[in-house]
Write a protein that holds these residues in place. Sequence first.
Motif, PDB file in Angstrom:
ATOM      1  N   THR A 169      43.972  49.656  41.023  1.00 24.10           N
ATOM      2  CA  THR A 169      43.805  48.227  41.317  1.00 24.10           C
ATOM      3  C   THR A 169      45.053  47.703  42.026  1.00 24.10           C
ATOM      4  N   HIS A 173      45.630  46.191  45.950  1.00 24.84           N
ATOM      5  CA  HIS A 173      46.231  44.898  46.322  1.00 24.84           C
ATOM      6  C   HIS A 173      47.433  45.108  47.236  1.00 24.84           C
ATOM      7  N   TYR A 176      46.409  45.896  50.694  1.00 25.00           N
ATOM      8  CA  TYR A 176      45.914  44.684  51.354  1.00 25.00           C
ATOM      9  C   TYR A 176      47.083  43.842  51.865  1.00 25.00           C
ATOM     10  N   LYS A 192      41.899  34.399  49.301  1.00 24.15           N
ATOM     11  CA  LYS A 192      42.085  35.820  48.956  1.00 24.15           C
ATOM     12  C   LYS A 192      43.312  35.976  48.056  1.00 24.15           C
ATOM     13  N   MET A 196      43.488  37.280  44.304  1.00 24.56           N
ATOM     14  CA  MET A 196      44.364  38.407  43.956  1.00 24.56           C
ATOM     15  C   MET A 196      45.231  38.055  42.759  1.00 24.56           C
ATOM     16  N   GLU A 199      43.251  38.269  39.644  1.00 22.29           N
ATOM     17  CA  GLU A 199      43.022  39.649  39.197  1.00 22.29           C
ATOM     18  C   GLU A 199      44.277  40.243  38.568  1.00 22.29           C
TER      19      GLU A 199
END
Length: 444
Positions: A169, A173, A176, A192, A196, A199
């Motif tokens: 995970t 991120h 990204y 976004k 993020m 999360e």
Amino acid sequence: MADRISYCLTDTIYALSSGAGKGGVAVIRISGSAVRTVLSRLAGLTEPRPRYAYFRPLRAPDGRVLDESLVLYFAAPHSFTGEDVAELQVHGGRSVIQAVLTALGDMPGCRPAERGEFSRRAVINGKMDLTAAEGILDLINAETEQQRAQALTQAQGALARLYDGWRDTLCHHMAYLEAFIDFPEEEIPPEKLTAMDGEIRALTTAIQAHLNDNRAGEKLRDGFQIAIIGVPNVGKSSLINALTHRDVAIVSQTAGTTRDVVEAHLDVAGFPVILADTAGLREQAEEIESEGIRRAVQKAEEADLILHIQDGTQYPTRDTLPTILTEKTVLTVWNKADVMPSQPADVLCVSAKTGVGIPELWAQIRMILERDFGQRSGGVITRERYRTALTACVRALTQAVGVSELELKAEELRLAARALGRITGRIEADELLDVIFRDFCIGK
Ligand SMILES: Nc1nc2c(ncn2[C@@H]2O[C@H](COP(=O)(O)OP(=O)(O)OP(=O)(O)O)[C@@H](O)[C@H]2O)c(=O)[nH]1
Ligand SMILES: [Mg+2]
């Protein structure tokens, strides 16, 4: 020296894998590129079929037959270590084992394995992660049913799956963020970024919940400590003897008999328990007894459960524990039930002398063990090493959510992922690249 040898990964290694001493069968394991040569020379097997049991004479280089053996071959990478592996099941006599090991030592490129070297190679070759390897070690050392179950769960990769999942995970991120850092002309969509952060917060909560485990996994490895505490002469030593059915501690009517801490190791419903008898607590004591009392209080401080023993003949007059122990889990036990005028139903009365109430006391202890350490699903933290890394991970994640600059956020995520990688022994750069290429391949 250990390191120098361990890093010679091209050597073929061998070791007696079964226990030392005489036995019906002994297992000798060999791993490395010379395994096929070894099988050919030692067992006359030139084209061994993998996972097939051969019954063969084993011969020394001079042609003497050393023993008749069951020979198993596992071809790389489908073996424990990921290398070519052979297992020889020989007769478990000392001289047989010695003769075969000597013959192996004479083979070119072969040397005795270092401690844990088979597992180490398995980790290096990606057959398992560090937590699984440590799980195998725990499985070998497991002495009780609960320890076995916990170790097996870990050896089967429960922690690896958990930590790798979290790490994936984070890597996702990071990848990204990296994409936007590399192409500053493109703005990261604010929604976004919010998603993020959400999360990452959720992940932080999950890791904190995993950390907030009362150290159950570590205690199950080390043993659950129970300290028997009370004033002199209430029958603490008599009780440890009654609980263990052994003559562990000296009993006498002289107050202040016990000085040192006396421990007994027990298996209670599959939980490893360390029961400690201690010196009676009192103010007026001579030098040696005072030292005993200091040790008693220290033992009680370290304990997971205190059995606070009271003198039943004095009921309901009771003594109090030192204030330092008030935060502990305490079970009050009235001893000498056999000479108590009456036994109130709502208190735990036992007699170390007659055995009355001992099963009920055990039942209460078992209930506490089940409550605090009963089987949890999935993997649990079994080592301080994991705890330290997970704490570092949570710290970095909290930082990551707190900063808005992409570079700093990515850096904190990297630190968090690295902390998780330290537990499993994963090498991060390659995996990050994997994710980057998988998610952001050409054309972005
Ligand atoms: N009647 C009766 N006597 C008991 C019982 N348990 C212990 N005693 C007696 O109480 C006295 C003290 O017993 P210990 O077990 O040595 O007591 P302790 O708490 O360990 O004492 P210290 O080590 O001096 O702190 C002995 O004379 C025992 O026989 C019991 O359940 N019933
Ligand atoms: Mg005693």
